[in-house]
Design an enzyme around this catalytic site. Sequence first.
Site, mmCIF file in Angstrom:
data_model
loop_
_atom_site.group_PDB
_atom_site.id
_atom_site.type_symbol
_atom_site.label_atom_id
_atom_site.label_comp_id
_atom_site.label_asym_id
_atom_site.label_seq_id
_atom_site.Cartn_x
_atom_site.Cartn_y
_atom_site.Cartn_z
ATOM 1 N N ASP A 77 76.241 -59.275 99.963
ATOM 2 C CA ASP A 77 77.233 -59.913 100.850
ATOM 3 C C ASP A 77 77.004 -59.194 102.307
ATOM 4 O O ASP A 77 76.175 -58.446 102.679
ATOM 5 C CB ASP A 77 78.346 -58.556 100.854
ATOM 6 C CG ASP A 77 78.284 -57.536 99.795
ATOM 7 O OD1 ASP A 77 76.847 -56.747 100.081
ATOM 8 O OD2 ASP A 77 79.569 -56.502 99.214
ATOM 9 N N ASN B 251 88.593 -49.812 95.052
ATOM 10 C CA ASN B 251 90.252 -51.368 95.436
ATOM 11 C C ASN B 251 89.623 -52.488 94.407
ATOM 12 O O ASN B 251 90.267 -53.463 93.557
ATOM 13 C CB ASN B 251 90.419 -52.247 96.258
ATOM 14 C CG ASN B 251 89.350 -52.927 97.187
ATOM 15 O OD1 ASN B 251 88.491 -52.912 96.455
ATOM 16 N ND2 ASN B 251 89.233 -53.271 97.959
ATOM 17 N N HIS C 201 87.057 -53.940 93.612
ATOM 18 C CA HIS C 201 85.423 -55.162 94.243
ATOM 19 C C HIS C 201 84.389 -55.573 94.178
ATOM 20 O O HIS C 201 83.825 -54.148 93.493
ATOM 21 C CB HIS C 201 85.612 -54.880 95.761
ATOM 22 C CG HIS C 201 84.958 -54.128 97.188
ATOM 23 N ND1 HIS C 201 85.274 -54.124 98.070
ATOM 24 C CD2 HIS C 201 84.616 -53.514 96.320
ATOM 25 C CE1 HIS C 201 84.627 -53.374 98.164
ATOM 26 N NE2 HIS C 201 83.596 -52.692 97.508
ATOM 27 N N GLU D 1 87.106 -59.522 96.295
ATOM 28 C CA GLU D 1 88.434 -58.615 97.291
ATOM 29 C C GLU D 1 89.273 -58.895 96.131
ATOM 30 O O GLU D 1 88.978 -59.706 95.769
ATOM 31 C CB GLU D 1 88.939 -58.615 98.198
ATOM 32 C CG GLU D 1 87.960 -58.567 99.831
ATOM 33 C CD GLU D 1 87.810 -56.775 99.623
ATOM 34 O OE1 GLU D 1 87.997 -55.630 98.638
ATOM 35 O OE2 GLU D 1 87.777 -56.542 100.663
#
Length: 252
Positions: A76, A145, A147, A152
């Site tokens: 990423d 969270n 991810h 996401e």
Amino acid sequence: MAAKSEQAAFDLTIVADETAMGRLAADAVAETVARQPAAVISLPTGNTPLPLFAELVDRVGRGELDLSRVHLFCLDEYLGVAADDPNSLTGWLQQAVIGPAEFDPARVHTLPATDRDPAAAANRYEAELTALGGLDLAVLGIGPNGHVAYNEPGSAADSRTRVLELTQESIDQAAAYWRGSVTIPRRAMTVGVGTLLEANHLVLIAAGAGKAAIVRQALRDPMSAAVPASWLRLAGDRLAVVLDEAAARELG
Ligand code: PGA
């Protein structure tokens, strides 16, 4: 959408601490490279992989491991941020492991996050990976969270490399790494969940009590786009999860 079900149980190993977690993840890298010196792998960013990186650097330094023929695919990058930007994820990975563990820079594949046509460039990145036979090993972390890479919440199981909006939670998490008073980009380019699920082997690592709740959701709750890391269970027995005791404490 067709119902998705787990093929077979993933492999779960709970170890005492993050040092042991790093060692097991390094074993997975070493086994892959022993089979295929020019293997195609990915490594995560964040605090979690630091013990893994230390172990890789040690093994390379002792002459036990040679990563110089490995193809490393970055997972990423912030949209519009160049690989050589001091705040880039690629630059962070470079400092943390690519340089110290002596990967060949010519075999490090970085996300085309500054391309004028990011969607087309993301497709080309997928094609680059496919041309090398896909990932032999994907080592992955899990965000607070849920991810995985920068997929996401809301990311589908069949998502591919693409640009997406970051959540405020991830932007806040990223703030710890950003130097200077620059604005953190709100979008990133990430390898997709579907891309990761095609890897021959996947190793998910997590450490610390702060990850216990999201690890429980990812591994025990029904798989859902709300917790993208939960999709990794679709890999069945190609997935190995390595947790320290603190991260595993809600698994029951
Ligand atoms: P961390 O980040 O290892 O710093 O917790 C993991 C992630 O966000 O994927």
